[in-house]
Design an enzyme around this catalytic site. Structure first.
Site, short mmCIF file in Angstrom:
data_model
loop_
_atom_site.label_atom_id
_atom_site.label_comp_id
_atom_site.label_asym_id
_atom_site.label_seq_id
_atom_site.Cartn_x
_atom_site.Cartn_y
_atom_site.Cartn_z
N CYS A 113 -8.81 -6.72 0.82
CA CYS A 113 -7.64 -5.97 1.30
C CYS A 113 -6.47 -6.00 0.32
O CYS A 113 -5.41 -5.43 0.59
CB CYS A 113 -7.23 -6.49 2.67
SG CYS A 113 -8.62 -6.43 3.81
N LYS A 153 1.11 -1.67 9.26
CA LYS A 153 -0.14 -1.87 10.02
C LYS A 153 0.08 -1.89 11.52
O LYS A 153 -0.89 -1.73 12.28
CB LYS A 153 -0.81 -3.17 9.57
CG LYS A 153 -1.31 -3.16 8.14
CD LYS A 153 -1.98 -4.48 7.78
CE LYS A 153 -2.44 -4.50 6.33
NZ LYS A 153 -1.31 -4.67 5.39
#
Length: 466
Positions: free
Chosen positions: A217, A388
């Site tokens: 990520c 997010k």
């Protein structure tokens, strides 16, 4: 991407680009009239690179997201605090303990990928190609304009954490159920992580540096950092860089379920991603692609490019601690932030906005905060938010989508909220732009991304000032 602290594990051509239209009915967004930002009158201007051959500017942005494929529409929805999280309907997820994600619906590659290839390609590649081409259009490199650049000095560096996972999963299933003769010849080419960059390079004729980076990520920021260094070393005039990911399929969901890293708030998916909230219970999967066109200032000015912002610098390193857990003391992350600021030529006091990694995991959120506090002693001057919370964790593409959000914050003067802030952790001590957008003149911004393996990456941006 970090896992919960309870986890223990053993050690044919595509269609050409459209020319960007300057006669559209919708007026183009302003590019150069930036807000003059500074966190205080005593803060000095960033000590930037002076050489126009080594200064790196952003001239185009492209994305594929749960909010669509238009950068302005994407940021408008972020500013509105809209959640893109919902129940998975791409496959039957009823037997999984997590049944929701930031799933993209209604994606259409028409005009960017021809029908034959569009049917064959893994979504990871489709997202990459569309985002890359849209970024070039945004950089005024659509249509015939692309022929005006030196393609031997133009490269592509779009990474992915998982690669063509659907093609891989389907290939394994074909092998088991029907034997090796039924495996598609595209199985290997469309599964490997470098193919997104390769297909874009082939289609565009870009003969400069072309490869992918896969650091889970942290991937997108690693790509920005490496792309900028190719430009600074004179190996490229411009680079398409970012990340792409499409892992919301049974094996992808099941794998992260097995890691015990996902939220299980199935009764209320839109509030499941809640970074820094005491009741967070894991991250929410997302998908998409985020890509920047990065150029040397000299090259951008010679061709009259629309300069959006400036990439000041970055850094990458490793925790060297655990395969999935972050260091609780944040040492690797704090060191990475410090190195990124050194590379950018700015002091900690000049940073007044952080787009945090903030995945909504128990250990990771606070580990990042601890690291930030090591570097930035005065938390009152800094605003920090979590993209997010609305789009989920897009894995290798997260840094790309968050870089676009960071640049839009710089150019618009508005920070999107961190939604789902119901019961905040008292130790955070930052203004997290909780639940409602805020106007904020960004001086220097950093964007953090971390990945399994202890990979850390930080990049810094600011408004472009000649």
């Amino acid at each position: 991407m970090e896992a919960l602290q309870s986890l223990y594990l053993s050690s044919s051509p595509l269609n050409p680009l459209h020319q960007k239209s300057h006669n559209a009915t919708k007026p183009p967004p302003e590019r150069i009239s930036f807000i003059k930002a500074s966190s205080s009158s005593t803060v000095s201007a960033p000590k930037r690179e002076k050489d126009p051959k080594k200064r790196v500017v952003i001239t185009g942005m492209g994305l594929v997201s749960v909010f669509g494929n238009d950068v302005d529409a994407y940021y408008d929805k972020l500013l509105a605090g809209e959640s893109g999280i919902g129940t998975i309907d791409r496959f039957d997820a009823s037997k999984f303990p997590t049944r929701f994600a930031g799933q993209i619906r209604g994606f259409n590659a028409q005009g960017y990928i021809d029908g034959k290839n569009d049917r064959r390609l893994d979504n990871c590649l489709r997202y990459c190609i569309v985002a890359g081409k849209k970024a070039l259009e945004d950089a005024d490199l659509g249509g015939n304009n692309l022929s005006k650049i030196d393609k031997e000095k133009a490269g592509v560096l779009v990474g992915t954490g998982m690669g063509g996972l659907t093609v891989f999963s389907d290939g394994v299933q074909s092998l088991i159920e029907k034997g090796h003769r039924k495996i598609t010849p595209f199985f290997i080419p469309y599964a490997i992580t470098n193919m997104g960059s390769a297909l874009l390079g082939i289609e565009l004729g870009f003969m400069g540096p072309n490869y992918s980076i896969s650091t889970a990520c942290a991937t997108s920021n690693y790509c920005f950092y490496a792309a900028a260094n190719h430009i600074r070393r004179g190996e490229a005039d411009m680079m398409i860089a970012g990340g792409t990911e499409a892992a919301i399929i049974p094996i992808g969901l099941g794998g992260f379920v097995a890691c015990r890293a996902l939220s299980q708030r199935n009764d209320d998916p839109k509030t499941a991603s809640r970074p820094w909230d005491r009741d967070r219970d894991g991250f929410v999967m997302g998908e998409g692609a985020g890509v920047l066109v990065m150029e040397s200032l000299e090259h951008a000015m010679k061709r009259g490019a629309p300069i959006i912002a400036e990439y000041l610098g970055g850094a990458v390193n490793c925790d060297a601690y655990h395969m999935t857990d972050p260091r609780a003391d944040g040492l690797g992350v704090s060191s990475c932030i410090e190195r990124s600021l050194e590379d950018a030529g700015v002091s900690p006091e000049e940073v007044n906005y952080i787009n945090a990694h903030a995945t909504s995991t128990l250990a990771g959120d606070l580990a990042e905060i601890n690291a930030i506090k090591k570097v930035f002693k005065n938390t009152s001057e800094i605003k920090i938010n979590a993209t997010k919370s609305m789009i989920g964790h897009c894995l290798g593409a997260s840094g790309g989508l968050e870089a676009i959000a960071t640049v839009k914050a710089i150019t618009t003067g508005w920070l999107h909220p961190s939604i789902n802030q119901f019961n905040p952790e008292p130790s955070v001590e930052f203004d997290t732009v909780a639940n409602k957008k805020q106007q904020h003149a960004v001086n220097v911004a950093i964007s953090n991304s971390f990945g399994f393996g202890g990979h850390n990456s930080v990049v810094a941006f600011s408004a472009f000032k000649p």
